[in-house]
Design a protein around this motif. Sequence first.
Motif, PDB file in Angstrom:
ATOM      1  N   ARG A 275      -6.219   4.578   3.015  1.00 24.20           N
ATOM      2  CA  ARG A 275      -5.530   5.344   1.963  1.00 24.20           C
ATOM      3  C   ARG A 275      -5.196   4.455   0.767  1.00 24.20           C
ATOM      4  O   ARG A 275      -5.228   4.922  -0.383  1.00 24.20           O
ATOM      5  N   TYR A 276      -4.886   3.194   1.007  1.00 21.29           N
ATOM      6  CA  TYR A 276      -4.599   2.289  -0.107  1.00 21.29           C
ATOM      7  C   TYR A 276      -5.853   2.026  -0.936  1.00 21.29           C
ATOM      8  O   TYR A 276      -5.802   2.006  -2.177  1.00 21.29           O
ATOM      9  N   PHE A 277      -6.976   1.829  -0.278  1.00 22.03           N
ATOM     10  CA  PHE A 277      -8.208   1.618  -1.031  1.00 22.03           C
ATOM     11  C   PHE A 277      -8.594   2.883  -1.792  1.00 22.03           C
ATOM     12  O   PHE A 277      -9.043   2.821  -2.942  1.00 22.03           O
ATOM     13  N   ASP A 278      -8.415   4.044  -1.174  1.00 27.17           N
ATOM     14  CA  ASP A 278      -8.712   5.297  -1.857  1.00 27.17           C
ATOM     15  C   ASP A 278      -7.826   5.491  -3.089  1.00 27.17           C
ATOM     16  O   ASP A 278      -8.221   6.147  -4.058  1.00 27.17           O
ATOM     17  N   ALA A 279      -6.616   4.908  -3.049  1.00 29.67           N
ATOM     18  CA  ALA A 279      -5.670   5.045  -4.163  1.00 29.67           C
ATOM     19  C   ALA A 279      -5.954   4.059  -5.299  1.00 29.67           C
ATOM     20  O   ALA A 279      -5.290   4.123  -6.336  1.00 29.67           O
ATOM     21  N   ILE A 284      -6.203  -5.749  -0.046  1.00 28.38           N
ATOM     22  CA  ILE A 284      -4.943  -5.539   0.674  1.00 28.38           C
ATOM     23  C   ILE A 284      -4.519  -6.873   1.275  1.00 28.38           C
ATOM     24  O   ILE A 284      -5.348  -7.656   1.740  1.00 28.38           O
ATOM     25  N   VAL A 285      -3.218  -7.128   1.244  1.00 29.25           N
ATOM     26  CA  VAL A 285      -2.638  -8.277   1.930  1.00 29.25           C
ATOM     27  C   VAL A 285      -1.664  -7.730   2.968  1.00 29.25           C
ATOM     28  O   VAL A 285      -0.726  -7.003   2.628  1.00 29.25           O
ATOM     29  N   LEU A 286      -1.890  -8.082   4.223  1.00 32.55           N
ATOM     30  CA  LEU A 286      -1.029  -7.610   5.306  1.00 32.55           C
ATOM     31  C   LEU A 286       0.237  -8.452   5.371  1.00 32.55           C
ATOM     32  O   LEU A 286       0.184  -9.683   5.383  1.00 32.55           O
TER      33      LEU A 286
END
Length: 314
Positions: A275-279, A284-286
């Motif tokens: 969902r973050y990539f789609d946004a 991303i950093v965990l």
Amino acid sequence: MTIGAALPAGDLSGAANSVEALLAQTREAAEAGLRSVWFSQLFDHDALTLAALAGREVPEVAVGTAVVPLYPRHPLHLAAQAQTAQAATGGRFTLGLGLGVQSLLEPAFGFEYPPPITSLRESLTVLRDVFDGRRPVFDGETLTACPPLPTAVPGGGGVPIVVAAMGRQVLRVAGELADGTLPFLAGPRALAEHVVPTLTKAAADAGRPEPRVIAAVPAVVTDDADTVRQIAAVHLGYYGDIPSYRRILDAEGATHAADLALIGDERTVEAGLRRYFDAGATEIVLIQSGMRSPRERLRTWQLAGSLTVRPQPR
């Protein structure tokens, strides 16, 4: 997908030597397939030094800071450290900066906290000059940078800069003068509707390349989601009382910072990351993946590594 991890990850308790422990975790991140490791800056270890050491010892990953507060650091000092880290890692370092939390930092250091937007703009202007190979000559409202000697570090130029930006003004400055943003607790809705469009427009208006959007996301793969959620509520609880974080949580429609933590089995966490990539996130950093145990941290990293797209060999 490009996924990295922030260190410490929440499971350093009992380490006899925190630097050795963090370097060991960097190796574990690389073995799990993660692409980058980012070091936080509080009042203990030095994030830039750790990034240089980690990048030197583990050449499989890129390294960065997430993030170093500008206050009370002078940009010439930051530029020297960042260029040294860049040279030490062969060009795999990213300088992540933030404004910091005034109520936390000002009492600790005792210097007057400068106007944040002006300070950010002026610091980025000086850093850009140095990283682009120019000796700065700058006399602004919050700082002066007129070094009488060269500032360039051979092998250390071209350091990318990302800013922990969430507010509209900070995002505009980051888009104009930095290479991207590294927001924490900006969920998918806040990214898509606020962070990405504001940052992208500012970069385009300034004639800069499309910016990086590196979403810092709390995530734990676990079979005991209820217990980990209780721990996350404690670890992340105070963010809701900080105005800048409260605004970005409200933009997401989240009541508590822990509401944004991705906690559950592999399928649940993978769906949340997507969902973050789609946004609009480019990376991303965990964050805080070891908030309960090293075993869950490694399980989370292994999931992320399996999702990471690596460059194809030529």
